[in-house]
Design a protein around this motif. Sequence first.
Motif, mmCIF file in Angstrom:
data_model
loop_
_atom_site.group_PDB
_atom_site.id
_atom_site.type_symbol
_atom_site.label_atom_id
_atom_site.label_comp_id
_atom_site.label_asym_id
_atom_site.label_seq_id
_atom_site.Cartn_x
_atom_site.Cartn_y
_atom_site.Cartn_z
ATOM 1 N N SER A 422 42.380 46.473 52.306
ATOM 2 C CA SER A 422 42.100 45.843 50.939
ATOM 3 C C SER A 422 41.270 47.063 49.662
ATOM 4 O O SER A 422 40.259 47.066 51.013
ATOM 5 C CB SER A 422 41.702 44.155 50.929
ATOM 6 O OG SER A 422 41.538 43.963 49.125
ATOM 7 N N HIS A 424 39.388 46.128 47.929
ATOM 8 C CA HIS A 424 38.588 44.995 46.553
ATOM 9 C C HIS A 424 37.419 44.808 47.332
ATOM 10 O O HIS A 424 37.012 44.736 49.032
ATOM 11 C CB HIS A 424 38.675 43.246 46.908
ATOM 12 C CG HIS A 424 38.254 41.755 45.928
ATOM 13 N ND1 HIS A 424 38.152 42.263 44.997
ATOM 14 C CD2 HIS A 424 37.661 41.145 46.709
ATOM 15 C CE1 HIS A 424 37.122 41.101 44.762
ATOM 16 N NE2 HIS A 424 36.828 40.451 45.383
ATOM 17 N N ASP A 640 43.809 39.441 49.805
ATOM 18 C CA ASP A 640 44.265 39.611 49.040
ATOM 19 C C ASP A 640 45.773 39.217 47.811
ATOM 20 O O ASP A 640 45.834 38.930 46.826
ATOM 21 C CB ASP A 640 44.995 41.143 49.216
ATOM 22 C CG ASP A 640 44.156 42.348 49.760
ATOM 23 O OD1 ASP A 640 43.010 41.933 48.632
ATOM 24 O OD2 ASP A 640 44.256 43.141 50.128
ATOM 25 N N ASP A 643 43.147 36.107 45.944
ATOM 26 C CA ASP A 643 43.289 37.405 44.579
ATOM 27 C C ASP A 643 44.053 37.416 43.766
ATOM 28 O O ASP A 643 44.159 37.163 42.551
ATOM 29 C CB ASP A 643 42.618 38.694 45.122
ATOM 30 C CG ASP A 643 41.365 39.460 43.882
ATOM 31 O OD1 ASP A 643 40.701 39.112 43.265
ATOM 32 O OD2 ASP A 643 42.276 39.936 43.900
#
Length: 772
Positions: A422, A424, A640, A643
């Motif tokens: 990810s 993020h 992920d 999210d």
Amino acid sequence: MPKYLQRLLLFSLLLGAIPVISLGVISYYIAKGDIETKVKEGNMQVLLQTQMRVEQVMKTLELTSIQYVNSALVTSSIAEQLTIDDFPKIRDLSKGLYNLQTVAGISDAYLISFDKDWAVSFKTFGTLTGSAEASTFQSYAKHQNSLFWVTSGANAKPSPAESTAAEPASEESPVTPQNTTRMVYKIPVVPTTSQPKGLLVVEMQNNQISNLLTQNNNLGDSYVLDRKGSNFLSNASADKYGEINAMVMERVKQEPQSSGFFNAYAGKKEFGVTYKQAYNGWMYISVVSIGDITAQSRKIAWITFIVCSVIFIFVGLAAFYGSRRMYSPIKRLFEFTKDIEVEGASSKDEFSSIEQRFRTLFSTEKQLQQQVKGHFVQLKEFFMLKLFTGQVSDAEFARRSDIFGFPSEWKHLGVLTLQIDSLHGTRYREHDRELLLFAINNIVGELIPAERRFSPLLHDQSQVTLLISESESEADVKRELYEAAESIKRKVYEFLQLPVSLGISRPFAKLGEAVRAHGEGLEALKSRINLGSEIIVHYDDIEAGKKGLEAAVYMQLKMHEDQVVGAMKLGDMNRVNEQFDKYMAAIVAKEVHANDYPVLMMQLISKIMQLVQEQGGQVKTVLGDRATMEHFMKLGTMEDIADWFRNDLFKPVNAFLNTQAESQYIDIAGQMVKLIHERFDQDISLESCAQTLNFHPVYLSRVFKKEIGINFSEYLADYRMNTAKQWLENTSWKISEIAEKLSYTNTTAFIRTFRKIVGTTPGQYREDHKRQ
């Protein structure tokens, strides 16, 4: 003459002519520039010397005058009432004035007392008011500065005095006798707004100052302008250079500089003007004709032209002879290759024809091999890509392996498949993913020796590496593959601070199984949904954990899906997130296999998208490009996925539903108010309104609160109590009857509600209004 020979001869001539012509032109302009520079520097030195001579005289006079003014005789006398009877003191004052003539050219001097109305000069004594220049002296007293110079020339109108600090004169400009320059010193030094007690005025003849100017016809004419641009020294150049003087003053006004040089035209003639601004704001100017300066450079130009012409003739002869000599081997080569046939040949010259013929000769397999070597790395990666897609047979690999330098012997093979978990929480963005994978591919290529691997490559958001092992035991092969994967994962984090996971295939021996092994690596990476990110997992490990999905699990997930959709309909995002967390926890708790995640979650995605369609929206318009099934299928970690649901699915859908609902708020609230007014005497409630209007009670409560400002029950109670007040005032019904008509089964409850809202009991309210 052959084409190439013509070009060669022309090039040779140009090659020789350009330096010769450039040398001549540069030599002329350098000589011209040097002469002009020398004249500029000489004129500036002359102006500097002239300035120093004039300013030395002026400052000497100022210093002598200051000493005289500050003497005890002057300071004591300036405040006394002097008459002709005070001859000794007048004589001493006059003598002191006379001593100021240490500087040549002083024609007269005046010591003036404004307070006592007297004036002393070299030869006279009298009252100030009786003096012919009394008004002039009075104007000096109004000047802004304590020490200043006043100029006046025969060729210029009287100009305002110029101060030592280059300050502007006062509004009342003092007048100075023609052909003289005066130095004025106020006694004592006082602020400009005060009236001085007296003045010291020293008068010099302009011709004496003119004698200090340098007159050298070789360097042009030199003269001095005052601050207003007047040639106060009465020099004959005043009229001659009037246009130039105006240019100098305008130049100084626009670009304040103490000195400079520029070229100007006056009377159809070009001049070089050097100027320098100095003491008192006077401008020292030197003007010289550019034609006189460049007279010598014209001689140099003619000499240079003759020399360059002779050189050019020799260059032309040498070019003609040399070109023929240089062309002879080209001619022989052209004749040698003329038998080579070129399809579609179009020759511009001999070299073009030779080039086309040689291109035909070298269009062979050797040339193709050289081109392949130029793209060697790309071809190796392309070959590996074909291997992992099943397009390379063992026989073709054996034939190509020597060309690409691949390993040819091994006991076992294994595939490592790497994916970024990810982005993020990292410093990277989604558009950096391709570049990051490229960097990871380079790290793998440098980390693992070439003899232990085939060329690493990038394929479909993954980095894939085929490793070789000489170990006989599969357990040892697995250990080697794991160590290699761990090393790659550690280095990637060290250099890029990026979380990655690696899937390891089962060991195999034949290259044809590379396709299956790559699929096993991708399958192993799907377990990140269960195991989390930053993992290294063998395919064998996930095979053992596969099991079917029980019906009870599906029913439980369906229940959570319905709760998420219900919360979404109500627009309660906190409840949506809460129910979604339970939904995700249920999936993890039931240990659903990674392959079943997309199937299960697609049901929830479909229900959310159906909400959009039910409200008349288009899914693609509402959700955008990221909230697509294609994007969802590429997500590899639970983080992920969660999210994506919250930010790319729930948020835009909630915003759309809120927008749709807001357009219905006003109409719904109005219908509810109308129901209250019609059914206030019945058993009306929020639930009955919801049943009538076909909306959820919670939704109606929120709409009513937003539009009316109070909740449903408060509005209903207020309306009933207002109706009760009217009945109490206008009827004789009993309180119990009013309570019953307002649908209160308990009179006590009615009285309690009335007192809470109105502030008094129903009986007291009726009594109060009867008295009125």
